[in-house]
Design a protein around this motif. Structure first.
Motif, PDB file in Angstrom:
ATOM      1  N   THR A   1       0.837  -1.157  -0.144  1.00 14.28           N
ATOM      2  CA  THR A   1       0.071  -0.137  -0.037  1.00 14.28           C
ATOM      3  C   THR A   1       0.896   1.106   0.015  1.00 14.28           C
ATOM      4  OG1 THR A   1       0.015  -0.012   2.393  1.00 14.28           O
ATOM      5  CG2 THR A   1      -1.820  -1.233   1.289  1.00 14.28           C
ATOM      6  N   ALA A   2       1.993   0.914   0.442  1.00 17.61           N
ATOM      7  CA  ALA A   2       3.114   2.520   0.387  1.00 17.61           C
ATOM      8  C   ALA A   2       4.328   2.208  -0.769  1.00 17.61           C
ATOM      9  CB  ALA A   2       3.639   2.438   1.602  1.00 17.61           C
ATOM     10  N   ASN A   3       4.011   1.326  -1.602  1.00 11.20           N
ATOM     11  CA  ASN A   3       5.026   1.111  -2.663  1.00 11.20           C
ATOM     12  C   ASN A   3       5.306   2.584  -3.481  1.00 11.20           C
ATOM     13  OD1 ASN A   3       5.395   0.627  -5.964  1.00 11.20           O
ATOM     14  ND2 ASN A   3       6.592  -0.797  -4.755  1.00 11.20           N
TER      15      ASN A   3
ATOM     16  N   PRO B   1      -6.221   7.451  -1.790  1.00  8.69           N
ATOM     17  CA  PRO B   1      -6.179   8.650  -1.642  1.00  8.69           C
ATOM     18  C   PRO B   1      -4.754   9.194  -1.196  1.00  8.69           C
ATOM     19  CG  PRO B   1      -8.350   8.205  -0.895  1.00  8.69           C
ATOM     20  CD  PRO B   1      -7.639   6.855  -1.169  1.00  8.69           C
ATOM     21  N   ALA B   2      -4.154   8.494   0.003  1.00  6.90           N
ATOM     22  CA  ALA B   2      -3.019   8.673   0.717  1.00  6.90           C
ATOM     23  C   ALA B   2      -1.942   8.666  -0.429  1.00  6.90           C
ATOM     24  CB  ALA B   2      -2.694   7.915   1.746  1.00  6.90           C
TER      25      ALA B   2
ATOM     26  N   ILE C   1       5.710   7.317   2.320  1.00  9.03           N
ATOM     27  CA  ILE C   1       4.104   7.044   2.571  1.00  9.03           C
ATOM     28  C   ILE C   1       4.125   6.204   3.794  1.00  9.03           C
ATOM     29  CG2 ILE C   1       2.043   5.900   1.816  1.00  9.03           C
ATOM     30  CD1 ILE C   1       2.961   6.685  -0.976  1.00  9.03           C
ATOM     31  N   ALA C   2       3.699   6.541   5.074  1.00 11.02           N
ATOM     32  CA  ALA C   2       3.672   5.839   6.230  1.00 11.02           C
ATOM     33  C   ALA C   2       2.116   5.423   6.576  1.00 11.02           C
ATOM     34  CB  ALA C   2       4.169   6.776   7.400  1.00 11.02           C
TER      35      ALA C   2
ATOM     36  N   GLY D   1      -7.027   7.481   4.590  1.00 14.02           N
ATOM     37  CA  GLY D   1      -6.596   7.861   3.422  1.00 14.02           C
ATOM     38  C   GLY D   1      -6.038   6.361   2.678  1.00 14.02           C
ATOM     39  N   PHE D   2      -6.466   5.416   3.301  1.00 12.88           N
ATOM     40  CA  PHE D   2      -5.999   3.920   2.597  1.00 12.88           C
ATOM     41  C   PHE D   2      -7.136   3.100   2.341  1.00 12.88           C
ATOM     42  CE2 PHE D   2      -2.096   5.426   4.139  1.00 12.88           C
ATOM     43  CZ  PHE D   2      -1.230   5.082   3.270  1.00 12.88           C
TER      44      PHE D   2
END
Length: 468
Positions: free
Chosen positions: A319-321, A381-382, A436-437, A448-449
């Motif tokens: 999700t934070a790639n 969104p994040a 991205i955390a 936002g996830f």
């Protein structure tokens, strides 16, 4: 032969002691006009063939107490060259274990060696009073499950309970260390327990305690905070007022110099405690467990119909790639499996893919660097916000070079999430990649996830697989 036999016999039935007349100084000159000093009744103390070693240890300890041997040693070396042994403190959280006794034996041996050289020593033991080890045990006793429970209970009250636990086991470890034969300027264990009880009853109560230089009067809380200082003597405690005040002073000095700033970092983290943990604490928390390994496709934007084949054992970090890393010097191949065409390291072909494949093209990793691809969760969104706010305009996923990539596992193409791991963070910082955390301090996805927000990180793997 008779001499050898006598020595052998003596080693079996007794141990050699100096013949000291009552009141005579240890090691002092002996009056040769008296009885023969080699007579058995003056040289050897008989012992049984199976000695009671425990009883002998207690006998020696009693002898040291009666003769105040340690105090006499310190008086003897007073005024000698100064030598300070700063004890690496043992955590006063539970009774000592064998490994603690082993380390303390080495420390005692070294200090005794220095004392034999005539050095005037510090002789101060230390107790580590801070950290999760103490706090977690107090939480267990209270039935707490998270940091929120501590905040609801009251931080000051919780800290007091932690100090009480430290005093309890500082007293116990002091007794164990004395029993071990360890020479130090020890606190009276009963006095430590008395201070513990007074701290539980009323920390603001004014009390008077006896120090090496005379009586000291203060509140119980302040007396506990002054343990180990010259006016009270004994062991030093890391929860001391001096230590805490120095830490805050140091931070204040850094702030005044402008050395403190807000930024990003990654570190070992405990979601239950809501705090960073040390490497040692993390090592003690390892468990054998099974996690799913995912192999996913990241479509290349400038090479239609082709994709990067990427492998990960931490699905939540997808999700934070931000990037995909290749080794610049490894060979990478484009293979075809039916209608699918994907890139991976040549050395991983047999392990990463099942069934027959056709190799269409081969390139060095350096030639893949800069290729753009579509991320697995770009619609969140994040992720959109982080890419839009990147320096220099909107960021795009790209292949980057990284010398740490190998062919030992996976596909030879590594998914990079700088906000989720120490190695990824270091690479992202060096390359200026977005951060991205996705998680808060309790391991829960932040806003936002999308469907993952509000969920515990350990509960989203199946949902992530479904989405992919």
């Amino acid at each position: 032969m008779s001499g050898e036999a006598t020595l052998s016999r003596a080693s079996r039935v007794g141990y050699l002691l100096p013949a000291i007349e009552p009141g005579g100084p240890p090691g002092g000159a002996r009056d040769r006009s008296g009885p023969n000093p080699l007579r058995k009744d003056t040289v050897f103390r008989p012992v049984p063939s199976k000695p009671d070693l425990i009883a002998q240890e207690h006998e020696i300890l009693a002898l040291w107490r009666e003769r105040t041997t340690f105090e006499r040693l310190r008086q003897q070396n007073a005024g000698g060259p100064r030598w300070s042994f700063l004890d690496g403190p043992i955590t006063a959280n539970n009774p000592m274990g064998v490994h603690h006794a082993w380390g303390r034996t080495y420390k005692d041996l070294f200090q005794r060696f220095r004392a034999m050289l005539g050095h005037a020593e510090r002789w101060q033991n230390g107790f580590d009073c801070q950290g999760l080890w103490v706090e977690v045990n107090v939480e267990r006793e209270l039935g707490f499950t998270s940091k929120r429970d501590i905040e609801a209970f009251g931080i000051a009250e919780f800290v007091s309970l932690c100090k009480q636990r430290v005093l309890t086991y500082a007293a116990r470890q002091t007794e164990q260390s004395i029993r071990l034969g360890y020479w130090m300027d020890w606190n009276d264990p009963d006095e430590l327990r008395r201070l513990r009880d007074l701290l539980a009853e009323d920390p603001a109560r004014v009390v008077t305690v006896q120090g090496p230089q005379g009586p000291v009067t203060d509140t119980v809380e302040m007396i506990v905070g002054r343990l180990g200082m010259p006016e009270l003597g004994g062991s030093y405690f890391t929860f001391s007022n001096e230590n805490n005040d120095l830490i805050w002073w140091f931070l204040k000095a850094c702030h005044r110099k402008g050395w403190l700033y807000k930024g990003h970092d990654t570190m070992p983290w405990c979601p239950r405690c809501g705090t960073g943990i040390s490497q040692m604490e993390m090592n003690e928390g390892y468990q054998e467990r099974e996690d799913p390994g995912l192999t996913i496709l990241l479509p290349l934007l400038d090479r239609p119909g082709e994709a990067l084949l990427v492998w990960t054992t931490t699905p939540w970090t997808l999700t934070a790639n931000v990037a995909a890393a290749v080794h610049p010097d490894l060979p990478y191949v484009l293979v075809r499996e039916g209608e699918r065409r994907s890139w991976l390291a040549r050395g991983t072909l047999e392990r990463a893919l099942l069934g027959p494949v056709e190799v269409l093209e081969e390139r060095r990793g350096a030639e893949l660097v800069g290729w753009r691809y579509a991320g697995p969760f770009d619609d969140l969104p994040a992720v959109e916000a982080a890419f839009a706010a990147a320096p220099g305009g909107r960021y795009e996923h790209r292949v980057v070079a990284w010398a740490e990539v190998g062919e030992d596992e996976g596909t030879g193409i590594v998914h990079i999430a700088p906000g989720c791991g120490a190695e990824d963070y270091a690479l992202g910082k060096a390359l200026g990649l977005p951060m991205i955390a996705p998680l808060d301090e309790f391991g829960v996805f932040v806003d936002g996830f999308g469907p993952f927000s509000g969920r515990d990180v350990r509960e989203v793997t199946e949902l992530i697989v479904e989405r992919l």
